[in-house]
Design a protein around this motif. Structure first.
Motif, PDB file in Angstrom:
ATOM      1  N   THR A  45      71.180  -8.234  22.291  1.00 10.12           N
ATOM      2  CA  THR A  45      69.732  -7.982  22.313  1.00 10.12           C
ATOM      3  C   THR A  45      68.998  -9.026  21.499  1.00 10.12           C
ATOM      4  O   THR A  45      68.092  -9.687  21.986  1.00 10.12           O
ATOM      5  CB  THR A  45      69.410  -6.573  21.784  1.00 10.12           C
ATOM      6  OG1 THR A  45      70.042  -5.599  22.609  1.00 10.12           O
ATOM      7  CG2 THR A  45      67.896  -6.332  21.789  1.00 10.12           C
ATOM      8  N   ASP A  46      69.405  -9.209  20.235  1.00 11.46           N
ATOM      9  CA  ASP A  46      68.741 -10.182  19.363  1.00 11.46           C
ATOM     10  C   ASP A  46      69.567 -10.314  18.095  1.00 11.46           C
ATOM     11  O   ASP A  46      70.567  -9.611  17.909  1.00 11.46           O
ATOM     12  CB  ASP A  46      67.315  -9.724  19.032  1.00 11.46           C
ATOM     13  CG  ASP A  46      66.345 -10.891  18.870  1.00 11.46           C
ATOM     14  OD1 ASP A  46      66.731 -11.881  18.211  1.00 11.46           O
ATOM     15  OD2 ASP A  46      65.225 -10.819  19.394  1.00 11.46           O
ATOM     16  N   LEU A  47      69.136 -11.239  17.215  1.00 14.98           N
ATOM     17  CA  LEU A  47      69.707 -11.281  15.873  1.00 14.98           C
ATOM     18  C   LEU A  47      69.469  -9.940  15.180  1.00 14.98           C
ATOM     19  O   LEU A  47      68.485  -9.240  15.471  1.00 14.98           O
ATOM     20  CB  LEU A  47      69.059 -12.402  15.063  1.00 14.98           C
ATOM     21  CG  LEU A  47      69.755 -13.768  15.051  1.00 14.98           C
ATOM     22  CD1 LEU A  47      68.863 -14.801  14.386  1.00 14.98           C
ATOM     23  CD2 LEU A  47      71.105 -13.702  14.352  1.00 14.98           C
ATOM     24  N   ALA A  48      70.337  -9.586  14.274  1.00 14.64           N
ATOM     25  CA  ALA A  48      70.334  -8.247  13.691  1.00 14.64           C
ATOM     26  C   ALA A  48      69.013  -7.899  13.023  1.00 14.64           C
ATOM     27  O   ALA A  48      68.467  -8.677  12.242  1.00 14.64           O
ATOM     28  CB  ALA A  48      71.470  -8.130  12.678  1.00 14.64           C
ATOM     29  N   THR A  49      68.523  -6.713  13.346  1.00 15.97           N
ATOM     30  CA  THR A  49      67.419  -6.080  12.641  1.00 15.97           C
ATOM     31  C   THR A  49      68.004  -4.940  11.813  1.00 15.97           C
ATOM     32  O   THR A  49      68.878  -4.210  12.281  1.00 15.97           O
ATOM     33  CB  THR A  49      66.382  -5.519  13.625  1.00 15.97           C
ATOM     34  OG1 THR A  49      65.771  -6.598  14.327  1.00 15.97           O
ATOM     35  CG2 THR A  49      65.310  -4.719  12.900  1.00 15.97           C
ATOM     36  N   VAL A  50      67.531  -4.800  10.587  1.00 18.41           N
ATOM     37  CA  VAL A  50      68.016  -3.749   9.687  1.00 18.41           C
ATOM     38  C   VAL A  50      66.828  -2.866   9.336  1.00 18.41           C
ATOM     39  O   VAL A  50      65.878  -3.312   8.704  1.00 18.41           O
ATOM     40  CB  VAL A  50      68.651  -4.352   8.422  1.00 18.41           C
ATOM     41  CG1 VAL A  50      69.270  -3.255   7.559  1.00 18.41           C
ATOM     42  CG2 VAL A  50      69.713  -5.396   8.789  1.00 18.41           C
ATOM     43  N   ILE A  71      70.855 -13.018   9.646  1.00 15.30           N
ATOM     44  CA  ILE A  71      70.266 -11.878  10.345  1.00 15.30           C
ATOM     45  C   ILE A  71      68.893 -12.310  10.846  1.00 15.30           C
ATOM     46  O   ILE A  71      68.485 -13.453  10.662  1.00 15.30           O
ATOM     47  CB  ILE A  71      70.171 -10.626   9.446  1.00 15.30           C
ATOM     48  CG1 ILE A  71      69.349 -10.919   8.171  1.00 15.30           C
ATOM     49  CG2 ILE A  71      71.556 -10.109   9.102  1.00 15.30           C
ATOM     50  CD1 ILE A  71      69.094  -9.680   7.324  1.00 15.30           C
ATOM     51  N   GLY A  72      68.172 -11.398  11.488  1.00 16.93           N
ATOM     52  CA  GLY A  72      66.982 -11.790  12.238  1.00 16.93           C
ATOM     53  C   GLY A  72      65.686 -11.910  11.468  1.00 16.93           C
ATOM     54  O   GLY A  72      64.626 -12.082  12.087  1.00 16.93           O
ATOM     55  N   LEU A  73      65.706 -11.836  10.149  1.00 13.32           N
ATOM     56  CA  LEU A  73      64.469 -11.890   9.371  1.00 13.32           C
ATOM     57  C   LEU A  73      64.083 -13.339   9.083  1.00 13.32           C
ATOM     58  O   LEU A  73      64.879 -14.097   8.525  1.00 13.32           O
ATOM     59  CB  LEU A  73      64.638 -11.116   8.060  1.00 13.32           C
ATOM     60  CG  LEU A  73      63.358 -10.780   7.294  1.00 13.32           C
ATOM     61  CD1 LEU A  73      62.476  -9.830   8.086  1.00 13.32           C
ATOM     62  CD2 LEU A  73      63.698 -10.171   5.933  1.00 13.32           C
ATOM     63  N   LYS A  74      62.849 -13.705   9.461  1.00 15.81           N
ATOM     64  CA  LYS A  74      62.367 -15.076   9.273  1.00 15.81           C
ATOM     65  C   LYS A  74      60.946 -15.045   8.724  1.00 15.81           C
ATOM     66  O   LYS A  74      60.141 -14.181   9.079  1.00 15.81           O
ATOM     67  CB  LYS A  74      62.391 -15.827  10.610  1.00 15.81           C
ATOM     68  CG  LYS A  74      62.025 -17.308  10.499  1.00 15.81           C
ATOM     69  CD  LYS A  74      62.128 -18.000  11.857  1.00 15.81           C
ATOM     70  CE  LYS A  74      61.832 -19.493  11.736  1.00 15.81           C
ATOM     71  NZ  LYS A  74      61.907 -20.184  13.053  1.00 15.81           N
ATOM     72  N   LYS A  75      60.635 -16.017   7.899  1.00 18.46           N
ATOM     73  CA  LYS A  75      59.311 -16.081   7.278  1.00 18.46           C
ATOM     74  C   LYS A  75      58.271 -16.501   8.294  1.00 18.46           C
ATOM     75  O   LYS A  75      58.443 -17.457   9.045  1.00 18.46           O
ATOM     76  CB  LYS A  75      59.323 -17.065   6.112  1.00 18.46           C
ATOM     77  CG  LYS A  75      58.093 -16.992   5.219  1.00 18.46           C
ATOM     78  CD  LYS A  75      58.279 -17.863   3.982  1.00 18.46           C
ATOM     79  CE  LYS A  75      57.105 -17.707   3.024  1.00 18.46           C
ATOM     80  NZ  LYS A  75      57.289 -18.542   1.807  1.00 18.46           N
ATOM     81  N   SER A 202      63.157 -11.072  14.221  1.00 22.25           N
ATOM     82  CA  SER A 202      63.270 -11.849  15.460  1.00 22.25           C
ATOM     83  C   SER A 202      62.885 -11.028  16.688  1.00 22.25           C
ATOM     84  O   SER A 202      62.281 -11.547  17.628  1.00 22.25           O
ATOM     85  CB  SER A 202      64.708 -12.371  15.611  1.00 22.25           C
ATOM     86  OG  SER A 202      64.898 -13.004  16.843  1.00 22.25           O
ATOM     87  N   ASP A 203      63.209  -9.729  16.706  1.00 16.09           N
ATOM     88  CA  ASP A 203      62.899  -8.892  17.875  1.00 16.09           C
ATOM     89  C   ASP A 203      61.497  -8.295  17.813  1.00 16.09           C
ATOM     90  O   ASP A 203      61.153  -7.412  18.585  1.00 16.09           O
ATOM     91  CB  ASP A 203      63.939  -7.777  18.028  1.00 16.09           C
ATOM     92  CG  ASP A 203      63.896  -6.773  16.867  1.00 16.09           C
ATOM     93  OD1 ASP A 203      63.128  -6.993  15.899  1.00 16.09           O
ATOM     94  OD2 ASP A 203      64.637  -5.778  16.927  1.00 16.09           O
ATOM     95  N   GLN A 204      60.684  -8.783  16.858  1.00 18.07           N
ATOM     96  CA  GLN A 204      59.299  -8.342  16.661  1.00 18.07           C
ATOM     97  C   GLN A 204      59.191  -6.903  16.163  1.00 18.07           C
ATOM     98  O   GLN A 204      58.137  -6.278  16.241  1.00 18.07           O
ATOM     99  CB  GLN A 204      58.478  -8.501  17.957  1.00 18.07           C
ATOM    100  CG  GLN A 204      58.483  -9.910  18.524  1.00 18.07           C
ATOM    101  CD  GLN A 204      58.022 -10.958  17.517  1.00 18.07           C
ATOM    102  OE1 GLN A 204      56.932 -10.837  16.953  1.00 18.07           O
ATOM    103  NE2 GLN A 204      58.844 -11.973  17.277  1.00 18.07           N
ATOM    104  N   CYS A 225      64.693 -18.559   6.444  1.00 21.24           N
ATOM    105  CA  CYS A 225      65.552 -17.656   7.210  1.00 21.24           C
ATOM    106  C   CYS A 225      66.470 -16.882   6.275  1.00 21.24           C
ATOM    107  O   CYS A 225      66.776 -17.333   5.169  1.00 21.24           O
ATOM    108  CB  CYS A 225      66.364 -18.437   8.242  1.00 21.24           C
ATOM    109  SG  CYS A 225      65.340 -19.133   9.568  1.00 21.24           S
ATOM    110  N   THR A 226      66.924 -15.718   6.731  1.00 23.88           N
ATOM    111  CA  THR A 226      67.578 -14.755   5.853  1.00 23.88           C
ATOM    112  C   THR A 226      69.065 -14.624   6.134  1.00 23.88           C
ATOM    113  O   THR A 226      69.493 -14.531   7.287  1.00 23.88           O
ATOM    114  CB  THR A 226      66.912 -13.378   5.998  1.00 23.88           C
ATOM    115  OG1 THR A 226      65.520 -13.503   5.700  1.00 23.88           O
ATOM    116  CG2 THR A 226      67.525 -12.364   5.050  1.00 23.88           C
ATOM    117  N   LEU A 227      69.836 -14.590   5.054  1.00 21.61           N
ATOM    118  CA  LEU A 227      71.277 -14.381   5.108  1.00 21.61           C
ATOM    119  C   LEU A 227      71.637 -13.068   4.427  1.00 21.61           C
ATOM    120  O   LEU A 227      71.057 -12.720   3.385  1.00 21.61           O
ATOM    121  CB  LEU A 227      72.014 -15.501   4.373  1.00 21.61           C
ATOM    122  CG  LEU A 227      71.995 -16.906   4.974  1.00 21.61           C
ATOM    123  CD1 LEU A 227      72.389 -17.921   3.914  1.00 21.61           C
ATOM    124  CD2 LEU A 227      72.933 -16.993   6.170  1.00 21.61           C
TER     125      LEU A 227
END
Length: 354
Positions: A45-50, A71-75, A202-204, A225-227
């Protein structure tokens, strides 16, 4: 001369797949964040959302204890206020937008506190304040728990998540008045769960859940970007691992975690196990580490630390004895095994500082 001892923990717990939660998939290929996003969108689906601590706990069962993963968190470009308690079911329509700012606020600062007059102000998250936890667990006597200790905002958040549910959310004027009455006698302002950031999934998704390592996110240029960062950590007299989030330049290559749609399953609970090797430096050289009571005291301290990092409450943490029946092994100076361990420790601590 310090005595260096090595010990091994067996961490185990049951994980039951759920049809209402993200299904995480670890991809071990090293790649940059953008290529990881493209891969996840093409194959899952997308990079991981938590979304919450439950997601975080399940996600870390899929990663190693000694590596980092995108993971899917980006600034993003714009700032937005969020509540630390991210569960959407906790809020009715419009309640995430309730605000009770004092005149002339908000101004500078990314974390919010409430004055004894019930008005909100924002300031640096590194400031020290008392704080108010929300406890939504069944069987508790208090919904709002006032902690009269000075902590930075992220440390207050960690405390509330460890001991209660989260930092308090204020959803309407009625709750604002309740909290005002709760803190009025203390005479001091308190942190609440409202924070400002520009990070986007990333998945909004509009999930406001964050699990930053203390001192992060870095404000360095280009760290966007987040690790998930599973690192070795030294606390008092032993090393242990924890999984928190850090931000890094998006062009660096790391493995990554995708998520896919939840799948209905009738699988039985699965036992997940991690074996963690740790190094301990006793402060008291006369400490009898063969004493079962001493070993249990050290183990309980480790359990508390792991719980603080979000490990599920039903997880078992025990000593793993070696073939000779011992838990602790002393490493002699200059031994190949010790040198190998020290090199690994140094690599991990250097990685943490990047």
């Amino acid at each position: 001369m310090e005595t260096l001892l090595y010990l091994t923990l067996l961490i185990s717990g049951f994980y039951t797949p759920s049809s209402c939660l993200h299904q995480y998939h670890l991809i071990s290929n090293n790649t940059n964040w953008t290529d990881a996003q493209s891969y996840c969108r093409a194959h899952y689906t997308d990079l991981a959302t938590v979304d919450d601590m439950e997601d975080q706990n399940r996600l870390i069962t899929s990663v190693s204890f000694d590596d980092s993963f995108w993971i899917g968190l980006k600034k993003g470009d714009s700032m937005k206020w969020h509540w630390s308690l991210a569960d959407r079911r906790f809020y009715r329509e419009g309640e995430t937008e309730f605000r009770n700012w004092d005149t002339g606020t908000p101004q500078n600062g990314n974390c919010a506190f409430m004055s004894t007059a019930g008005l909100w102000n924002n300031t640096s998250c590194d400031d020290q304040h008392h704080f108010l936890c929300y406890d939504g667990k069944q069987g508790t006597n208090q919904t709002y728990v006032l902690i009269q200790e000075n902590k930075a905002w992220i440390d207050a958040q960690s405390y509330c998540r460890q001991n209660h549910t989260d930092l308090v959310s204020v959803r309407n004027q009625t709750e604002n008045t309740e909290i005002e009455n709760k803190i009025s006698l203390s005479g001091l302002p308190v942190w609440i769960g409202l924070f400002l950031d520009s990070w986007r999934w990333s998945d909004q998704s509009d999930s406001s859940f964050r699990n930053w390592l203390p001192g992060w996110p870095s404000t360095d240029q280009g760290y966007n970007c987040t690790l998930v960062y599973s690192s070795l950590y030294y606390d008092h007299y032993y090393y242990w691992y924890h999984s928190k989030w850090i931000n890094h330049p998006c062009g660096l290559n790391y493995p990554f975690i995708c998520y896919g749609p939840a799948v209905e399953t009738t699988e039985k609970p699965q036992l997940k196990r991690h074996v963690v090797r740790m190094k301990m430096t006793p402060k008291d050289q006369h400490l009898n580490i063969s004493d079962p009571a001493v070993q249990e005291t050290i183990l309980q301290d480790i359990r508390n630390k792991l719980k603080e990092q979000g490990l599920p409450a039903d997880t078992k943490v025990t000593w793993k004895k070696q073939p000779d029946g011992k838990v602790f092994h002393k490493e002699e100076e200059g031994s190949p095994k010790k040198e190998e361990e020290e090199k690994k420790m140094k690599r991990m601590m250097t990685k943490r500082e990047l």
